[in-house]
Design an enzyme around this catalytic site. Structure first.
Site, PDB file in Angstrom:
ATOM      1  N   GLN A  99      54.089  16.893  99.663  1.00  0.00           N
ATOM      2  CA  GLN A  99      52.975  17.048 100.598  1.00  0.00           C
ATOM      3  C   GLN A  99      52.987  18.366 101.375  1.00  0.00           C
ATOM      4  OE1 GLN A  99      53.853  12.831 101.821  1.00  0.00           O
ATOM      5  NE2 GLN A  99      51.708  12.982 102.443  1.00  0.00           N
ATOM      6  N   HIS A 129      19.920  31.064  88.184  1.00  0.00           N
ATOM      7  CA  HIS A 129      19.074  29.889  88.335  1.00  0.00           C
ATOM      8  C   HIS A 129      18.046  30.121  89.434  1.00  0.00           C
ATOM      9  CE1 HIS A 129      18.153  25.772  87.247  1.00  0.00           C
ATOM     10  NE2 HIS A 129      17.770  25.657  88.494  1.00  0.00           N
ATOM     11  N   TYR A 146      11.998  21.252  79.175  1.00  0.00           N
ATOM     12  CA  TYR A 146      11.462  20.086  79.876  1.00  0.00           C
ATOM     13  C   TYR A 146      10.210  19.500  79.225  1.00  0.00           C
ATOM     14  CZ  TYR A 146      14.598  20.910  83.767  1.00  0.00           C
ATOM     15  OH  TYR A 146      15.720  21.041  84.532  1.00  0.00           O
ATOM     16  N   GLU A 156      19.556  22.556  80.502  1.00  0.00           N
ATOM     17  CA  GLU A 156      18.786  21.623  81.330  1.00  0.00           C
ATOM     18  C   GLU A 156      17.773  20.878  80.485  1.00  0.00           C
ATOM     19  OE1 GLU A 156      16.851  23.257  84.773  1.00  0.00           O
ATOM     20  OE2 GLU A 156      18.568  24.525  85.260  1.00  0.00           O
ATOM     21  N   TRP A 176      19.374  17.409  83.513  1.00  0.00           N
ATOM     22  CA  TRP A 176      18.998  17.750  84.882  1.00  0.00           C
ATOM     23  C   TRP A 176      18.429  16.494  85.514  1.00  0.00           C
ATOM     24  CZ3 TRP A 176      19.863  22.109  87.700  1.00  0.00           C
ATOM     25  CH2 TRP A 176      19.280  22.123  88.988  1.00  0.00           C
ATOM     26  N   GLU A 209      13.466  20.550  94.943  1.00  0.00           N
ATOM     27  CA  GLU A 209      12.830  21.059  93.730  1.00  0.00           C
ATOM     28  C   GLU A 209      11.964  22.283  94.042  1.00  0.00           C
ATOM     29  OE1 GLU A 209      13.770  20.397  90.784  1.00  0.00           O
ATOM     30  OE2 GLU A 209      12.294  21.783  89.977  1.00  0.00           O
ATOM     31  N   TRP A 210      12.599  23.350  94.443  1.00  0.00           N
ATOM     32  CA  TRP A 210      11.939  24.631  94.716  1.00  0.00           C
ATOM     33  C   TRP A 210      10.671  24.424  95.545  1.00  0.00           C
ATOM     34  CZ3 TRP A 210      15.717  27.677  94.063  1.00  0.00           C
ATOM     35  CH2 TRP A 210      16.583  27.538  92.984  1.00  0.00           C
ATOM     36  N   PHE A 225      14.738  14.149  90.228  1.00  0.00           N
ATOM     37  CA  PHE A 225      15.274  14.381  88.883  1.00  0.00           C
ATOM     38  C   PHE A 225      16.644  13.724  88.681  1.00  0.00           C
ATOM     39  CE2 PHE A 225      12.246  17.916  88.517  1.00  0.00           C
ATOM     40  CZ  PHE A 225      11.948  17.909  87.165  1.00  0.00           C
TER      41      PHE A 225
END
Ligand code: NAG
Ligand code: NAG
Length: 315
Positions: free
Chosen positions: A42, A74, A139, A210, A258, A265-266, A274
């Site tokens: 430890q 991204h 997508y 994604e 994703w 979401e932006w 999602f």
């Protein structure tokens, strides 16, 4: 404050003081053992030093909880770079063809002419086939309408592309709508896209970085959001078509759904979800949706039947 209370407080203080004053090492026998406690694991680290063999904690604490998979970008481009290059309209930004084939497609040369940068032979040599893999975010699928021969009402970069995209053909939608406008569930689209990249780019290794399904969340209860049978249907059918592309020779080496969690979401903020895990944004509580259980079961090697939407999923 009343004087009685003051007297009580003073008495208690003296009692405390006298009991502390009375306490000493000699209250314990001289052979009574005092020390401090630590454990090497430890406080020391250095778990491989001195030819020490592994303990069960060495093994346990080195199990990876998550293995990160690095992608370049991204969306959140450093502002400094956006200021310097002026975003996607900049000739400094390269698309896939020059990176893999050494030049822009001939169609782009025809339409854009001198607006495209010319690569020197040395630059082309530097670019050619230098990628380890392509990461693909996929997508949805849309129809494309030719705007060279037909007249279209175009704006933005579509004016240069001379195409218009639409989800409709003869009044019929290309696939089931999702909570994102113009995003439809079109499972065969992933097979077509992967086969296109395989053929055009000499089967460069690909990862689906994604692929996912958006649920609208306005007015829906947590209970309803967790019962995400539509997402299961989406993943099941997309993975089925992805595996069809792989069996035709496409070098696809991975698939990331994703997303792990419901997320920001932006420009749409928190209005669509999602995640395989539901997030209660007030409490931060995370709850696995049906799709999380489905994905775990799928990854554990179980053969899963896609049921119709009128039946329950047995997870
Ligand atoms: C560890 O083992 C190697 C090989 O048996 C030996 O050469 C070395 O001296 C050892 N190191 C220590 C710190 O005991
Ligand atoms: C989940 O949704 C399906 C329809 O997609 C429905 O048949 C089922 O009853 C729902 N289950 C629960 C627990 O709400």
């Amino acid at each position: 404050m009343g004087s009685k209370k003051k007297t009580l407080a003073i008495t208690l203080f003296f009692q405390l003081l006298s009991s502390v004053a009375c306490f000493s090492r000699s209250d314990f026998t001289s052979t009574f053992l005092f020390g401090t406690a630590t454990s090497c694991y430890q406080i020391e680290g250095a778990y491989l030093e001195g030819n020490k063999s592994l303990s069960n904690w060495d093994v346990f604490t080195h199990l990876p909880g998550i293995q990160p998979f690095v992608t370049l970008n991204h969306f959140d481009v450093p502002q400094e770079l956006e200021d310097r290059y002026g975003s996607w309209l900049s000739p400094q930004i390269r698309i896939l063809d020059p990176i893999l084939l050494g030049d822009y497609p001939s169609e782009m040369h025809e339409v854009l002419g001198s607006r495209l940068p010319i690569f020197t032979y040395e630059e082309q040599k530097l670019l050619l086939n230098k990628l380890d893999f392509i990461g693909i975010n996929h997508y949805s699928t849309n129809y494309v309408m030719d705007c060279m021969l037909s007249s279209c009402d175009l704006d933005g970069y579509m004016r240069d592309a001379l195409i218009a995209t639409t989800g409709y053909k003869d009044g019929v939608l290309i696939g089931e709508p999702t909570a994102l406008q113009t995003y439809y569930a079109v499972p065969y689209g992933i097979e077509k896209m992967v086969l296109y990249i395989m053929e055009r780019y000499n089967n460069v290794p690909m990862y689906i970085t994604e692929n996912g399904y958006a649920q609208g969340s306005s007015g829906a209860s947590t209970k309803e959001l967790i019962n995400d049978t539509e997402r299961i249907k989406f993943m099941h059918s997309y993975l089925t078509f992805l595996s069809a592309a792989i069996s035709q020779g496409a070098d696809v080496r991975g698939y990331f759904t994703w997303s792990l969690l419901d997320n920001f979401e932006w420009a749409l903020g928190y209005t669509v979800r999602f995640g395989l895990f539901h997030v209660d944004y007030n409490t931060q509580r995370r709850t696995p949706k049906l799709s999380a259980k489905w994905y775990r079961k799928f990854l554990s090697g179980k053969r899963l039947q896609l049921r119709t939407s009128t039946q329950n999923y047995e997870i």
